[in-house]
Scaffold this active site. Structure first.
Site, short mmCIF file in Angstrom:
data_model
loop_
_atom_site.label_atom_id
_atom_site.label_comp_id
_atom_site.label_asym_id
_atom_site.label_seq_id
_atom_site.Cartn_x
_atom_site.Cartn_y
_atom_site.Cartn_z
N GLY A 167 0.82 -1.19 0.00
CA GLY A 167 0.00 0.00 0.00
C GLY A 167 0.86 1.25 0.00
O GLY A 167 2.07 1.21 0.28
N CYS A 168 0.24 2.38 -0.32
CA CYS A 168 1.00 3.63 -0.41
C CYS A 168 1.48 4.11 0.96
O CYS A 168 2.67 4.40 1.13
CB CYS A 168 0.16 4.71 -1.10
SG CYS A 168 -1.50 4.94 -0.42
N TYR A 169 0.58 4.18 1.93
CA TYR A 169 1.00 4.58 3.27
C TYR A 169 2.04 3.61 3.86
O TYR A 169 3.05 4.05 4.43
CB TYR A 169 -0.20 4.65 4.21
CG TYR A 169 -1.05 5.90 4.10
CD1 TYR A 169 -0.49 7.17 4.18
CD2 TYR A 169 -2.43 5.80 3.94
CE1 TYR A 169 -1.28 8.31 4.10
CE2 TYR A 169 -3.22 6.93 3.85
CZ TYR A 169 -2.65 8.18 3.94
OH TYR A 169 -3.44 9.30 3.86
#
Length: 364
Positions: A167-169
């Site tokens: 995921g990005c986070y």
């Protein structure tokens, strides 16, 4: 398995250049569109399939006008079984649960799969089902799936059939704090991660909360205490620490298109100097093309990584509180999604990891 092994072989030799045939499921979302933009610039990749549930039989350029006169292809349905017979690698930029509902041995025996959803990121199926509020349809592949953060799992990625693109986070958070967790310089259970993302991180679907009047001139926390990326970050940091890690993670939505900024705080386990901490970051990242450890007192900013696959990280020791502040910035659609997926594809096919990704950040 033989077909998968053949697909993973080197795609270049002295006599002939061979094309990598790729398919994108969910090609009309933001991450899917970014994947197409990156792959269409490659002379060694041919996109054979633009998958979409919403725009079947429409030209891809009618969905994304920036593709006008670049591709004449039309969108196809998300028939993963048929797609697997036509391509060497499938990118699934689809909602959570969709990829897992279609996965089977036949698909994985014929092609590589790089899943941009969360379906195979978390190894404990009970944790996945608790946080994502859905049943996992193919938990038998969780053990096999490789978490696709190249800076941590490069060697495992090279031989995988199924990649769980992070995921990005979690990408920005993990890379910002990993060296100090791994070296035991911080107590990971004191870790607080404050993160901010542009609106593209919420996807392209129509949502009231993402309307211009809701987002403009506004910043807000969301998913407080319950954001689904929390267990993903905790799992990766637990591997680094060698013990279970529990963190506080709060994301925020900011009125910009792209970018993630992470500011993390943790207690130091001993008195330490700037030079000691910098040496730790350099130990892990000085040979990493995409992670840039900034000079002293230079803080990461989203504008200096926009449109690129770079992650800028830095830190600041606060002796008054015996804490260290760890910071990171990246483009959520590139390193946080499509760019990292391409980075993983390069590893799978024995290509230079930065091929097609030497993107200079855009400014202004």
């Amino acid at each position: 398995m033989q077909a998968a092994a053949a697909a993973a072989a080197l795609y270049y030799n002295k006599e002939k250049k061979i094309m990598i045939k790729a398919g994108i499921m969910g090609s009309t979302g933001y991450a899917g569109g970014e994947l197409a933009r990156l792959l269409l610039q490659r002379e060694d990749v041919e996109i054979k399939w633009y998958g979409s549930r919403s725009y079947v039989d429409q030209t891809y350029a009618s969905v994304f006008q920036n593709m006008f006169q670049i591709t004449e292809d039309t969108c196809k349905d998300d028939n993963m079984k048929e797609l697997a017979r036509e391509v060497d690698v499938i990118f699934t930029a689809t909602p959570q649960g969709f990829c897992a509902s279609l996965m089977n041995d036949e698909i994985l025996s014929g092609t590589k799969v790089i899943d941009l959803s969360a379906d195979y990121r978390i190894k404990d199926v009970a944790v996945y089902e608790t946080w994502y509020k859905m049943e996992h349809k193919t938990p038998q592949y969780l053990k096999e799936a490789v978490y696709g953060l190249p800076e941590l799992n490069r060697d495992k990625i090279k031989n995988a059939r199924l990649i769980a693109n992070p995921g990005c986070y979690p990408t920005c958070s993990t890379l910002s704090v990993y060296p100090l967790v791994k070296e035991g310089l911080i107590d990971p259970n004191t870790l607080i991660i404050d993160a901010k993302s542009g609106t593209s991180g919420a996807g392209r679907g129509a949502k009231v909360d993402n309307l211009y009047c809701e987002v403009n001139e506004n910043i807000k926390a969301y998913g407080v205490g319950v954001h689904r990326h929390t267990p993903e970050i905790e799992e990766q940091l637990s591997y680094a620490a060698g013990k279970p890690v529990t963190i506080s993670f709060t994301p925020h939505l900011v009125p910009m298109n792209r970018g993630i900024l992470v500011t993390a705080y943790a207690s130091l386990t001993k008195e330490t100097s700037y030079e000691e901490v910098k040496a730790v970051y350099d130990k892990y990242y000085e040979k990493e093309y995409f992670v840039r450890v900034l000079d002293k007192d230079v803080t990461p900013q989203t504008k200096w990584v926009e449109g690129s696959n770079f992650v800028d990280v830095n830190f600041k020791i606060d002796p008054r509180t015996n804490r260290v502040i760890m910071m990171g910035a990246m483009d959520n659609l590139v390193k946080g999604a499509a760019g990292q997926a391409v980075q993983n594809m390069n590893l799978l096919f024995g290509l230079p990891e930065n091929k097609g990704l030497k993107l200079v950040p855009m400014f202004p």
